[in-house]
Design a protein around this motif. Structure first.
Motif, PDB file in Angstrom:
ATOM      1  N   GLN A  63       5.106  -3.716   0.819  1.00 34.39           N
ATOM      2  CA  GLN A  63       5.540  -3.809  -0.572  1.00 34.39           C
ATOM      3  C   GLN A  63       6.825  -3.033  -0.860  1.00 34.39           C
ATOM      4  N   GLN A  68      10.719  -6.142   2.130  1.00 33.49           N
ATOM      5  CA  GLN A  68      10.621  -7.514   1.639  1.00 33.49           C
ATOM      6  C   GLN A  68      11.954  -8.242   1.781  1.00 33.49           C
ATOM      7  N   GLU A 136       4.452   1.044  -3.439  1.00 31.32           N
ATOM      8  CA  GLU A 136       4.156   0.456  -2.124  1.00 31.32           C
ATOM      9  C   GLU A 136       2.880   1.035  -1.511  1.00 31.32           C
ATOM     10  N   MET A 138       0.111   1.329  -3.204  1.00 31.12           N
ATOM     11  CA  MET A 138      -0.945   0.494  -3.807  1.00 31.12           C
ATOM     12  C   MET A 138      -2.202   1.297  -4.134  1.00 31.12           C
ATOM     13  N   ASN A 322      -6.723  -3.042  -4.014  1.00 35.61           N
ATOM     14  CA  ASN A 322      -5.433  -3.553  -3.540  1.00 35.61           C
ATOM     15  C   ASN A 322      -5.394  -3.741  -2.030  1.00 35.61           C
ATOM     16  N   GLU A 324      -2.516  -5.932   0.852  1.00 33.70           N
ATOM     17  CA  GLU A 324      -1.443  -6.889   1.092  1.00 33.70           C
ATOM     18  C   GLU A 324      -1.808  -7.705   2.324  1.00 33.70           C
ATOM     19  N   GLY A 328       2.879  -9.957   4.374  1.00 34.87           N
ATOM     20  CA  GLY A 328       3.595  -9.110   3.430  1.00 34.87           C
ATOM     21  C   GLY A 328       3.423  -9.483   1.974  1.00 34.87           C
ATOM     22  N   LYS A 330       1.396  -9.985  -1.568  1.00 29.46           N
ATOM     23  CA  LYS A 330       0.241  -9.403  -2.264  1.00 29.46           C
ATOM     24  C   LYS A 330      -0.258 -10.444  -3.260  1.00 29.46           C
ATOM     25  N   ASN A 333      -4.042  -9.733  -7.173  1.00 29.18           N
ATOM     26  CA  ASN A 333      -3.607  -8.691  -8.090  1.00 29.18           C
ATOM     27  C   ASN A 333      -4.630  -8.421  -9.184  1.00 29.18           C
TER      28      ASN A 333
END
Length: 374
Positions: A63, A68, A136, A138, A322, A324, A328, A330, A333
């Protein structure tokens, strides 16, 4: 298959294609009691592994905006720990793969820093501050340490969906095995500086694992072994139910709204498993969110048995958990996760011309999840 142990399904699965685009985690949840006040609190511990072939000295967090932009997939061991209740929070600690030791066979063993997990023991610590500055991660802020013995009493071996050929081919996106759908824990947890004692008699423990390439949506899980017969009033000390699934995928084919379920009722096994097509299992379920609660209703049947499960959990006692995906993204949510659900399970025996009620069971300390991609 209810109560058939298979430690080979608990081993580290990230080999072949899954080593570069896969996750594998071991989940544990249980209840402890405050060492002074006796207050009950539900906890969870998870060792989550992702993309080991892409790793190195430092964890790669998917994240992070720079990762990314560069299309770098996540790679790490994440130790997730936390508690449910009005102070519910998840805490994450990340390790790069150069600092992780994982056994390659059965029984499994994972170790990094002071964090350790095997079939029979786990210990470790997680401390997080300034989480708001690091989305990141989370997770939230807090601290938890633990030292626990693990005794897995009753297994749920789902069978077909985790068979060796499919595991190696990666045909399914998400696999499941519950080696300890009823698990006895013994030890202690230190949560925010307070000590909680965990005992086999009152921990209502659970242990399972998932692995694959991505997660299911919808995502459903319900399980408890704190069960009481409403007919006799007796505690069911040799019983546990477990329901999981949502929308399994085989390759690009999604099997809409399918759940796996087992009820081990005082030594008798009842299973509702869509992958065993010869059992003619049928399932209908609904999950919904109100202002204050998450509510599950599940009806499952075979020609021989029927099970109706109704569960509620207060949102104030839950968290949005959470993860991912290995690529990569997510996608989940709004994945509600809790350990304080309550409800009933009705179990029937079916026969020509009607059915017979076996029991109506009151369930407490229910582990529960529901979420869909949003």
């Amino acid at each position: 298959m209810v109560n058939i142990s298979d430690l080979n399904r608990d081993i580290f699965m990230l080999k072949g294609a899954l080593a570069e685009c896969g996750y594998d985690w071991w989940w544990h949840s249980f209840t402890g009691r405050h060492s002074i006040t006796g207050e009950e609190k539900a906890f969870f511990i998870e060792f989550f592994t992702c993309n080991p072939a892409l790793g190195g000295e430092e964890p790669i967090l998917g994240q992070l905006p720079e990762n990314q932009r560069e299309d770098r997939k996540p790679s790490y061991l994440m130790v997730k720990a936390g508690a449910w209740g009005e102070d519910a929070v998840q805490l994450h600690r990340f390790f790069g793969w150069d600092n992780v030791s994982v056994s390659q066979g059965a029984p499994f063993c994972v170790e990094a820093g002071d964090c350790f997990l095997s079939e029979t023991q786990t210990r470790g610590s997680v401390f997080v501050e300034n989480a708001k500055d690091h989305p990141e991660w989370m997770c939230g802020n807090g601290s938890m340490s633990w030292d626990l013995c693990i005794d897995k009493k009753i297994a749920y071996n789902v069978g077909y969906g985790a068979s060796k050929p499919l595991r190696e081919s990666g045909a399914f996106e998400m696999f499941w095995h519950a080696e300890g759908m009823k698990t006895a824990y013994l030890g202690q947890v230190i949560w925010g500086g307070e000590t909680y004692l965990v005992t086999p008699e009152t921990c209502y423990g659970y242990a399972d694992k998932n692995w694959g390439k991505d997660f299911t949506s919808p995502w459903v899980w319900l399980s408890s072994n704190n069960l009481t017969s409403t007919i006799t009033g007796k505690k069911l000390t040799n019983s546990v139910f477990n329901i999981g699934g949502g929308r399994p995928k085989i390759g690009h084919l999604a099997l809409n709204r399918k759940l796996l379920a087992a009820f081990y009722y005082e030594g008798e096994s009842y299973e509702f498993n869509f992958s065993k097509f010869w059992t003619l299992t049928r399932t209908e379920f609904s999950c919904r969110e109100t202002e204050t609660q998450i509510i599950w209703h599940v009806e499952q049947e075979t020609p021989l048995h029927r099970m109706v499960t109704d569960v509620t959990c207060e949102k104030k006692d839950m968290l949005l958990i959470n993860y991912e995906s290995p690529d990569g993204a997510k996608r989940h949510n709004r994945l509600w996760n809790g350990g304080n659900g309550v409800g009933t399970v009705q179990l029937f025996e079916r026969h020509v011309g009607g059915e017979r009620l076996i029991d109506v069971v009151r369930a407490e300390n229910i582990g529960c999840e529901y979420g869909e991609y949003c």
